[in-house]
Design an enzyme around this catalytic site. Sequence first.
Site, mmCIF file in Angstrom:
data_model
loop_
_atom_site.group_PDB
_atom_site.id
_atom_site.type_symbol
_atom_site.label_atom_id
_atom_site.label_comp_id
_atom_site.label_asym_id
_atom_site.label_seq_id
_atom_site.Cartn_x
_atom_site.Cartn_y
_atom_site.Cartn_z
ATOM 1 N N ASP A 166 7.217 -4.915 -4.422
ATOM 2 C CA ASP A 166 6.727 -4.135 -3.090
ATOM 3 C C ASP A 166 5.148 -3.413 -3.722
ATOM 4 O O ASP A 166 4.768 -3.605 -4.912
ATOM 5 C CB ASP A 166 7.764 -2.994 -3.005
ATOM 6 C CG ASP A 166 7.358 -2.057 -2.052
ATOM 7 O OD1 ASP A 166 6.680 -2.593 -0.932
ATOM 8 O OD2 ASP A 166 7.579 -0.932 -2.029
ATOM 9 N N LYS A 167 4.687 -2.897 -2.635
ATOM 10 C CA LYS A 167 3.307 -2.226 -2.942
ATOM 11 C C LYS A 167 3.585 -0.783 -3.160
ATOM 12 O O LYS A 167 3.143 -0.166 -4.259
ATOM 13 C CB LYS A 167 2.404 -2.477 -2.127
ATOM 14 C CG LYS A 167 0.979 -1.995 -2.093
ATOM 15 C CD LYS A 167 0.045 -2.157 -1.130
ATOM 16 C CE LYS A 167 0.382 -1.435 0.080
ATOM 17 N NZ LYS A 167 -0.089 0.176 -0.235
ATOM 18 N N LYS A 200 4.349 10.066 16.723
ATOM 19 C CA LYS A 200 3.447 9.467 15.710
ATOM 20 C C LYS A 200 4.163 8.328 14.991
ATOM 21 O O LYS A 200 5.358 8.311 14.884
ATOM 22 C CB LYS A 200 3.155 10.310 14.354
ATOM 23 C CG LYS A 200 4.528 10.655 13.604
ATOM 24 C CD LYS A 200 3.865 11.750 12.428
ATOM 25 C CE LYS A 200 5.181 12.191 11.646
ATOM 26 N NZ LYS A 200 4.790 12.953 10.345
ATOM 27 N N ASP A 213 11.279 0.201 -5.092
ATOM 28 C CA ASP A 213 11.600 1.586 -5.349
ATOM 29 C C ASP A 213 12.002 2.172 -3.980
ATOM 30 O O ASP A 213 12.066 3.489 -4.111
ATOM 31 C CB ASP A 213 10.341 2.375 -5.998
ATOM 32 C CG ASP A 213 9.202 2.537 -4.798
ATOM 33 O OD1 ASP A 213 9.103 1.735 -3.903
ATOM 34 O OD2 ASP A 213 8.613 3.525 -5.098
ATOM 35 N N ASP A 271 13.759 -1.869 0.073
ATOM 36 C CA ASP A 271 13.386 -3.107 -1.111
ATOM 37 C C ASP A 271 14.875 -3.578 -1.644
ATOM 38 O O ASP A 271 15.076 -4.439 -2.094
ATOM 39 C CB ASP A 271 12.591 -2.779 -2.024
ATOM 40 C CG ASP A 271 11.288 -2.316 -1.796
ATOM 41 O OD1 ASP A 271 10.629 -3.000 -1.178
ATOM 42 O OD2 ASP A 271 10.981 -1.217 -2.409
#
Length: 933
Positions: free
Chosen positions: A451-452, A616, A890, A894
Amino acid sequence: MHSERDSETTFEEDSQPNDEVVPYSDDETEDELDDQGPAVEPEQNRINREAEETRETLRKDCTWQVKANDRSFHEQPHFMNTRFFCIKESKYANNAIKTYKYNAFSFLPMNLFEQFKRAANFYFLILLILQAIPEISTLAWYTTLVPLLVVLGITAIKDLVDDVARHKMDNEINNRTCEVIKDGSGSGAQFGLGDLCVMGVFCFEQADILLLSSSEPNSLCYVETAELDGETNLKFKMALEITHQYLQRENSLTTFDGFIECEEPNNRLDKFTGTLIWRNTSFPLDADKVLLRGCVIRNTDFCHGMVIFAGADTKIMKNSGKTRFKRTKIDYLMNYMVYTIFVVLILVSAGLAIGHAYWEAQVGNYSWYLYDGEDYTPSYRGFLNFWGYIIILNTMVPISLYVSVEVIRLGQSYFINWDLQMYYPEKDTPAKARTTTLNEQLGQIHYVFSDKTGTLTQNIMTFKKCCINGQIYGEWKPLPGPRACVTRQVDFSWNTFADGKLAFYDHYLIEQIQSGKESEVRQFFFLLAVCHTVMVDRMDGQLNYQAASPDEGALVSAARNFGFAFLARTQNTITVSELGTERTYDVLAILDFNSDRKRMSIIVRTPEGNIRLYCKGADTVIYERLHQMNPTKQETQDALDVFASETLRTLCLCYKEIEEKEYEEWNKKFMAASVVSSNRDEALDKVYEEIEKDLILLGATAIEDKLQDGVPETISKLAKADIKIWVLTGDKKETAENIGFACELLTEDTKICYGEDINALLHTRMENQRNRGGVYAKFVPPVHEPFFPPGENRALIITGSWLNEILLEKKTKRSKILKLKFPRTEEERRMRTQSKRRLEARKEQRQKNFVDLACECSAVICCRVTPKQKAMVVDLVKRYKKAITLAIGDGANDVNMIKSESRPWPMPLELPERRNGMDVLGGYSSLFSIVHP
């Protein structure tokens, strides 16, 4: 005529994927399409079907019933299930947990059964039995029994020590006491279902508990969920307003007779659906009102709760699963070697036995001095000697091999623990091998899926830029007049609530806020101050925000520094300081964020009586819901592209004025959907969609999430080890591409391929494979043809939409037009079955070609992907490459990726949390699993 092309019309091949669009729901990436049933059906069939669906829904969603302060309620006969023969047991579990594998009676048989699964152990067991037969025994039976017992004993002692530790841990947890409210006082005891209990600060939750009240205002409760999801930031829970008002004192808790109907125990940590029935009124319950077992209470002196799930029924225990015996490639290799040696042993023994039978026939029968008193035929003597040779040659089978490997693994685990290069001095934390089973797998990893956010990046968010009314703010601009050369940071000293941590250089934005010339600028920061789930407390006169995510914390803190400080919230109000003026707004509804909606909204009533919706969310979902008359729509989109090129995380902000009559009609639907007992989430989403439309765009925010230190060096070392890196993220394509360059996954020499490029390559390859097919296709050996010329450094960047297009995962939208369908003939059924088979074969070949193409690239970045698509990518590589992979993540999104394999492996190393400085493999402060093919 039913052609193959007709079978492929299941997918929307005529529409081009949009790189900016994320599949709205994971359901859009299902592998198979449901067969549509008849659109017109008899009335009686419809009535029967709806009645059955209603009963099934009730069985699924409303069968778990809990009554407060009444343990006898859960012991009624209709709550009893038959376990063995006539032995009945309540379906409600007690609060005792069990994580151990053996007990005093099952240890010996179960452990021996597990050990005899090993080929060598089973072989020597058979050998021992053979040695007990006098006619074929050539060695004393104890010569095999003693080493076998030594091997079994060493392994059994090791397993026993591990299980004794589990027993001690279980006993420690099961013997914890909690204050159970009985007769108006607290008593220490193990609590049961329906009990009301008191919990204090730093208290570990021992059951899944409905929060009723707490010492904090509005019955808030702060919890740490590191044991559940690995996240250390505090989250908050909030009790119902009705229980907050009437259940603050213990004497009122003893008379509480609430009745809860909720879903059956399950492993969904983020979901809970239930209803509290009290005082002839139903109140909706969700996950925000439940304290799960394993979380720790923080910043809350005490709270009162009611046990709804206990012991094995709690969500964390439902996630634990059964302890399974893990095997690595070394284990399978050793078993294969033992099987091969065993076959060779049988062949050698058979050859010797045949030779002995021939010798007996030719020589033995005619030699009086060899007569042993038994009149056996030569063939029978050869048969007995076959087993004798099996016993004599038993040294060919290496029984000590398993013990040697176990000792080596144990030594490797100590080397890992002593490795100074994986020691983190800032927190005095070394690496720790949590298991000795999977150590050698670390050196066999071929693919790393990462993951990023929070894995490659620090997950520490900083507000950098914004776009308001089409104007970008955040870049340095020269001030007019004599201050044109000013380059210093913005001075927030005029704001008493500023925290002094925000570094901002655009003085023009401050002037716009203070002058009030553009109302959209103030409206922008007001939205950031009210549309969130952040909680606030005061410490030494300073505001301290507790945010569930770093993004929310950064946005609320930014609004605070720019003059719109969030001060307090209650069940129904929120207080904001607007440039020094405190104003309190009534909160009419909060439309929660989730991974499907990708947005959050709040409906408030201003002190003047106006009703507004503030929203948002991700640009992909916000733009779909905007009013047609939005003059700054294109300018904001251009700003989003600029932010993405700078690797900034973006959110779009919008609002809407709501009429009183429109709100009252919508609120009735909202309240009705809040208390439905089945499919509540779907019902709420449908109601949310009705109000979240025709929105007015205000602008967009841009937040920076820096890379962790040492990421480029780590990736470089992994690449030298010929380990392929795949990054799977939900960010925009531009953001993902720039992150790839920032971490040196991509370089200037890298030739980048996109979804549209490889789609053409795959289409050409499929046509070539189809042309080569035919009558003799089965007899032609498969030819591996590379997609790219050798020697080129290539990378693949593909979006979720193109991933669905390429892998043939797109679902058609069903037509709402009613069609009368007649029963199919046998020929039609056969043709439909054949078309499905052709479609599946084409889909499988297409997916295999994609994996082959992607694996020729040095790096792959999948962006705008959903959690289910992450899992699908990992599964495809595992399926077609048979490789050991490493999945790193994390966050909750994921989990699917990490658990996608049929046999997920737990984290073999407990690595030090590394925010500054990384090592190869050891630098990722995240949850990861090693995947066995």
